[in-house]
Write a protein that holds these residues in place. Structure first.
Motif, mmCIF file in Angstrom:
data_model
loop_
_atom_site.group_PDB
_atom_site.id
_atom_site.type_symbol
_atom_site.label_atom_id
_atom_site.label_comp_id
_atom_site.label_asym_id
_atom_site.label_seq_id
_atom_site.Cartn_x
_atom_site.Cartn_y
_atom_site.Cartn_z
ATOM 1 N N GLY A 122 0.828 -1.196 0.000
ATOM 2 C CA GLY A 122 0.000 0.000 0.000
ATOM 3 C C GLY A 122 0.864 1.248 0.000
ATOM 4 O O GLY A 122 1.985 1.250 -0.519
ATOM 5 N N ILE A 123 0.365 2.308 0.617
ATOM 6 C CA ILE A 123 1.087 3.582 0.593
ATOM 7 C C ILE A 123 1.941 3.815 1.836
ATOM 8 O O ILE A 123 2.603 4.839 1.942
ATOM 9 C CB ILE A 123 0.116 4.763 0.392
ATOM 10 C CG1 ILE A 123 -0.992 4.762 1.445
ATOM 11 C CG2 ILE A 123 -0.464 4.735 -1.013
ATOM 12 C CD1 ILE A 123 -1.925 5.962 1.355
ATOM 13 N N ASN A 124 1.938 2.870 2.770
ATOM 14 C CA ASN A 124 2.837 2.973 3.928
ATOM 15 C C ASN A 124 3.488 1.618 4.178
ATOM 16 O O ASN A 124 3.293 0.990 5.224
ATOM 17 C CB ASN A 124 2.067 3.430 5.173
ATOM 18 C CG ASN A 124 2.995 3.930 6.271
ATOM 19 O OD1 ASN A 124 4.098 4.393 6.004
ATOM 20 N ND2 ASN A 124 2.546 3.850 7.519
ATOM 21 N N PRO A 125 4.307 1.146 3.223
ATOM 22 C CA PRO A 125 4.859 -0.212 3.320
ATOM 23 C C PRO A 125 6.155 -0.291 4.112
ATOM 24 O O PRO A 125 6.814 -1.326 4.112
ATOM 25 C CB PRO A 125 5.111 -0.559 1.851
ATOM 26 C CG PRO A 125 5.521 0.746 1.244
ATOM 27 C CD PRO A 125 4.699 1.805 1.966
ATOM 28 N N THR A 126 6.518 0.803 4.793
ATOM 29 C CA THR A 126 7.806 0.846 5.488
ATOM 30 C C THR A 126 7.666 0.764 7.005
ATOM 31 O O THR A 126 8.653 0.946 7.725
ATOM 32 C CB THR A 126 8.565 2.140 5.140
ATOM 33 O OG1 THR A 126 7.779 3.269 5.563
ATOM 34 C CG2 THR A 126 8.813 2.243 3.637
ATOM 35 N N ARG A 127 6.452 0.487 7.499
ATOM 36 C CA ARG A 127 6.243 0.455 8.947
ATOM 37 C C ARG A 127 6.220 -0.970 9.504
ATOM 38 O O ARG A 127 6.684 -1.212 10.617
ATOM 39 C CB ARG A 127 4.925 1.155 9.314
ATOM 40 C CG ARG A 127 4.659 1.261 10.818
ATOM 41 C CD ARG A 127 5.720 2.076 11.513
ATOM 42 N NE ARG A 127 5.601 2.037 12.975
ATOM 43 C CZ ARG A 127 6.485 2.560 13.816
ATOM 44 N NH1 ARG A 127 7.559 3.170 13.365
ATOM 45 N NH2 ARG A 127 6.305 2.484 15.125
ATOM 46 N N ILE A 128 5.710 -1.910 8.755
ATOM 47 C CA ILE A 128 5.585 -3.283 9.244
ATOM 48 C C ILE A 128 6.969 -3.870 9.512
ATOM 49 O O ILE A 128 7.934 -3.571 8.810
ATOM 50 C CB ILE A 128 4.799 -4.155 8.237
ATOM 51 C CG1 ILE A 128 4.469 -5.508 8.855
ATOM 52 C CG2 ILE A 128 5.547 -4.295 6.910
ATOM 53 C CD1 ILE A 128 3.509 -6.334 8.021
ATOM 54 N N GLN A 129 7.058 -4.693 10.552
ATOM 55 C CA GLN A 129 8.333 -5.316 10.888
ATOM 56 C C GLN A 129 8.094 -6.684 11.498
ATOM 57 O O GLN A 129 6.983 -7.021 11.916
ATOM 58 C CB GLN A 129 9.111 -4.436 11.854
ATOM 59 C CG GLN A 129 8.372 -4.126 13.147
ATOM 60 C CD GLN A 129 9.101 -3.111 13.997
ATOM 61 O OE1 GLN A 129 10.260 -3.295 14.337
ATOM 62 N NE2 GLN A 129 8.417 -2.023 14.344
ATOM 63 N N CYS A 130 9.152 -7.475 11.524
ATOM 64 C CA CYS A 130 9.076 -8.806 12.122
ATOM 65 C C CYS A 130 9.094 -8.670 13.646
ATOM 66 O O CYS A 130 9.880 -7.903 14.205
ATOM 67 C CB CYS A 130 10.258 -9.643 11.645
ATOM 68 S SG CYS A 130 10.183 -11.368 12.143
ATOM 69 N N LEU A 131 8.215 -9.412 14.309
ATOM 70 C CA LEU A 131 8.141 -9.372 15.772
ATOM 71 C C LEU A 131 9.323 -10.138 16.363
ATOM 72 O O LEU A 131 9.581 -11.282 15.998
ATOM 73 C CB LEU A 131 6.824 -9.989 16.247
ATOM 74 C CG LEU A 131 6.554 -9.945 17.749
ATOM 75 C CD1 LEU A 131 6.379 -8.515 18.226
ATOM 76 C CD2 LEU A 131 5.324 -10.770 18.091
ATOM 77 N N ALA A 183 7.207 -20.560 14.482
ATOM 78 C CA ALA A 183 6.729 -19.284 13.943
ATOM 79 C C ALA A 183 7.616 -18.118 14.372
ATOM 80 O O ALA A 183 7.964 -17.257 13.559
ATOM 81 C CB ALA A 183 5.288 -19.046 14.371
ATOM 82 N N MET A 184 8.001 -18.082 15.645
ATOM 83 C CA MET A 184 8.841 -16.989 16.118
ATOM 84 C C MET A 184 10.273 -17.138 15.611
ATOM 85 O O MET A 184 10.870 -16.174 15.107
ATOM 86 C CB MET A 184 8.826 -16.914 17.644
ATOM 87 C CG MET A 184 7.513 -16.414 18.228
ATOM 88 S SD MET A 184 7.112 -14.721 17.729
ATOM 89 C CE MET A 184 8.445 -13.809 18.523
ATOM 90 N N GLU A 185 10.827 -18.332 15.707
ATOM 91 C CA GLU A 185 12.210 -18.540 15.289
ATOM 92 C C GLU A 185 12.378 -18.416 13.779
ATOM 93 O O GLU A 185 13.447 -18.040 13.294
ATOM 94 C CB GLU A 185 12.705 -19.905 15.770
ATOM 95 C CG GLU A 185 12.867 -19.997 17.287
ATOM 96 C CD GLU A 185 13.442 -21.321 17.721
ATOM 97 O OE1 GLU A 185 13.782 -22.135 16.834
ATOM 98 O OE2 GLU A 185 13.563 -21.547 18.941
ATOM 99 N N GLN A 186 11.335 -18.736 13.041
ATOM 100 C CA GLN A 186 11.402 -18.620 11.583
ATOM 101 C C GLN A 186 10.919 -17.265 11.085
ATOM 102 O O GLN A 186 10.746 -17.058 9.885
ATOM 103 C CB GLN A 186 10.574 -19.742 10.940
ATOM 104 C CG GLN A 186 11.124 -21.127 11.189
ATOM 105 C CD GLN A 186 10.216 -22.226 10.643
ATOM 106 O OE1 GLN A 186 9.218 -21.953 9.971
ATOM 107 N NE2 GLN A 186 10.563 -23.468 10.937
ATOM 108 N N TRP A 187 10.700 -16.340 11.989
ATOM 109 C CA TRP A 187 10.324 -14.967 11.642
ATOM 110 C C TRP A 187 9.033 -14.952 10.830
ATOM 111 O O TRP A 187 8.946 -14.331 9.771
ATOM 112 C CB TRP A 187 11.448 -14.277 10.868
ATOM 113 C CG TRP A 187 12.713 -14.089 11.641
ATOM 114 C CD1 TRP A 187 13.039 -14.647 12.835
ATOM 115 C CD2 TRP A 187 13.833 -13.279 11.260
ATOM 116 N NE1 TRP A 187 14.278 -14.253 13.232
ATOM 117 C CE2 TRP A 187 14.807 -13.417 12.284
ATOM 118 C CE3 TRP A 187 14.105 -12.478 10.174
ATOM 119 C CZ2 TRP A 187 16.032 -12.760 12.229
ATOM 120 C CZ3 TRP A 187 15.338 -11.828 10.121
ATOM 121 C CH2 TRP A 187 16.286 -11.962 11.136
#
Length: 531
Positions: free
Chosen positions: A46-55, A90-94
């Protein structure tokens, strides 16, 4: 199926918009914007694709508190993974991601809500499925507690019918309002328009017009100071359009300034940004030095190829004029340019250790590549798609007028009587909506005299070697165009178009068709921040 709530409202608003404004692309597939997959896809394309990150840890931890999200909240939504597998795999494999609008908003929420809007700080967790799409798992909405370091949080889970589906839709609206403000104030204004100003001013003051780096950068500064001056008079000024539309209101610029404290120029290089957000891994075998965590990240996939093309061109250009590191170290104009940027333009960060020393060709190349990336591709990715996605306010509301009701309260009874009306009342009024739509239409238009990445006037240099290198850059961008077209046609890459059937074109260079085409919906990466 999307919940019944908002369908009637969607039909009314969509009809109004289509009668009074240019076609909004997100409406191409009717109510697909309500789909959870589309909600998640817009975080990647979308128009803000730089905020999402891996937990990085579960539950998420903030500066002053730990999230109230529990493993039991998500255990039934992990595509068959058990809680043990969630922890070990899930966590270890990001595979768990977060859209985090919590920590930076919490200190401001009380002041924001004192002005008549209803805002939360939010965390949204998502699960990376085997087909590389993201699945929303849970939304946490938080308000300040009674004491300074406490919060009051509510957790919402995905649902497809009944009351739960309506509440989930409301929660997504609040998340999107958070993201809309972050997009305008940080990803768009701060990280592109604002941060390049010191570079432009220093270039005008310290580099002669005959200096090769001045010639390299000149097209990437076109109209930026002018458009920023207009923005200060109309958009970001006190009482301006952003204060009237965004939920952050009168603290909008204060919030943007606060987040400038976290800004680092070296982290605006795309590979560094992807590594920081754990959306990529270091891989020296790749031209850019990094490999995406999963290939179907449209912004990342297209962006890395654009980044590498820019870097190759900058490297080729610099090696024509700089034969060794000493030639950079003893270039008095470059040293004065860099000193002004660091000590005056970004003077409040002058003593940060991450600044380049500007004593090697590689440091000069990385600096120039990052600067050109910001002014061209990064700005294009966060600006020109605004009408396509935010031109339909229910898809990206900019503020909410109601909190989500709690059970056994009069407000909840009102919600049960007429969920559609409650949703309508929660979204901005007609004035804010109309003003917001008009703004997205204006900002999404290319100017009629736009010059696109990889294109310049024929007489910009008389150096034959430079012309040859620039032709190589142009050819590389045209090859990237072909790859983008192919990716958008590949049904295996589900994030390229998504349920909304909206192909990702925000990083399509437009080099091969460099005509003054302008207008809404034009394709291409302009050389500069010109709008």
């Amino acid at each position: 199926q999307p919940p019944q709530v908002t369908r009637h409202f969607h039909q009314l608003v969509a009809t109004f918009i289509l009668k009074n404004y240019p076609f909004v692309s997100i409406l191409e597939n009717d109510i697909a914007w309500m789909d959870d997959m589309e909600f998640a896809r817009q975080m990647l394309a979308g128009i803000n694709p730089t905020r999402i990150q891996c937990l990085q840890e579960f539950p998420p931890k903030g500066k002053h508190s730990v999230s109230t999200i529990k493993a039991s909240d998500i255990e039934n939504n992990l595509d068959g993974l058990s809680l043990i597998q969630f922890t070990l795999q899930a966590m270890e494999q990001w595979r768990i991601f977060i859209l985090d609008h919590h920590d930076y908003l919490m200190p401001f929420v009380s002041r924001i809500n004192a002005n008549g809007v209803c805002a939360y700080a939010s965390r949204t967790l998502l699960f990376l499925r085997s087909n590389a799409t993201l699945k929303p798992l849970v939304i946490e909405l938080s308000l300040p507690g009674f004491s300074r370091r406490t919060t009051s949080s509510r957790v919402f889970l995905p649902a497809s019918q009944g009351t739960g589906a309506a509440l989930w839709q409301f929660a997504k609206a609040h998340v999107t309002a958070n993201d809309s403000a972050h997009h305008q104030l940080v990803s768009h204004w701060l990280h592109t328009h604002a941060v390049v100003e010191p570079f432009i001013i220093a270039s005008r003051r310290q580099l002669s017009v005959m200096h090769p780096i001045h010639r390299l950068l000149h097209p990437h500064f076109k109209d930026t100071m002018h458009i920023n001056a207009l923005a200060r008079n109309l958009l970001i000024n006190a009482g301006g359009i952003l204060e009237q539309t965004l939920f952050t209101g009168e603290i909008s610029m204060e919030l943007s300034s606060e987040l400038y404290k976290e800004w680092r120029f070296n982290e605006q290089a795309l590979p560094a940004d992807l590594l920081k957000r754990r959306l990529a891994l270091q891989n020296p075998a790749h031209p850019s030095g990094v490999e995406l965590l999963f290939p179907d990240y449209p912004y990342g996939a297209d962006g890395l190829e654009i980044w590498q093309a820019i870097k190759t061109w900058v490297t080729d250009f610099c090696t024509v004029f700089y034969k060794d590191d000493d030639s950079v170290r003893y270039d008095m104009e470059i040293q004065a340019w860099w000193s002004e940027i660091r000590n005056i333009g970004h003077g409040d960060k002058a003593h940060e250790q991450w600044w380049f020393n500007m004593t090697t060709i590689s440091e000069l190349v990385e600096t120039l590549t990052t600067l050109i990336w910001i002014a061209s591709a990064l700005h294009a990715s966060v600006n020109y798609g605004q009408h396509a996605y935010a031109g339909y306010p229910p898809n990206r509301p900019v503020q909410c007028q109601r909190f989500i009701p709690r059970e056994r309260t009069p407000l909840f009874a009102e919600f049960l009587r007429d969920p559609d009306k409650f949703y309508v009342d929660m979204l901005p009024g007609r004035f804010q909506m109309t003003l917001g739509i008009a703004l997205t239409e204006v900002l999404s238009r290319h100017t009629s005299d736009e010059v696109y990445l990889g294109c310049r006037p024929l007489n910009w240099t008389d150096n034959k070697e430079v012309k040859q290198k620039f032709k190589k850059f142009n050819d590389a961008l045209q090859e990237i165009e072909k790859k983008i077209v192919q990716r958008n046609r590949n049904p295996e890459l589900k994030n390229r178009c998504g349920p909304a059937k909206l192909p990702y074109k925000f990083l399509y260079p437009g080099t091969s068709n460099n005509r003054a085409r302008g207008g809404l919906g034009a394709e291409g990466i302009p050389n500069s921040i010109s709008l």
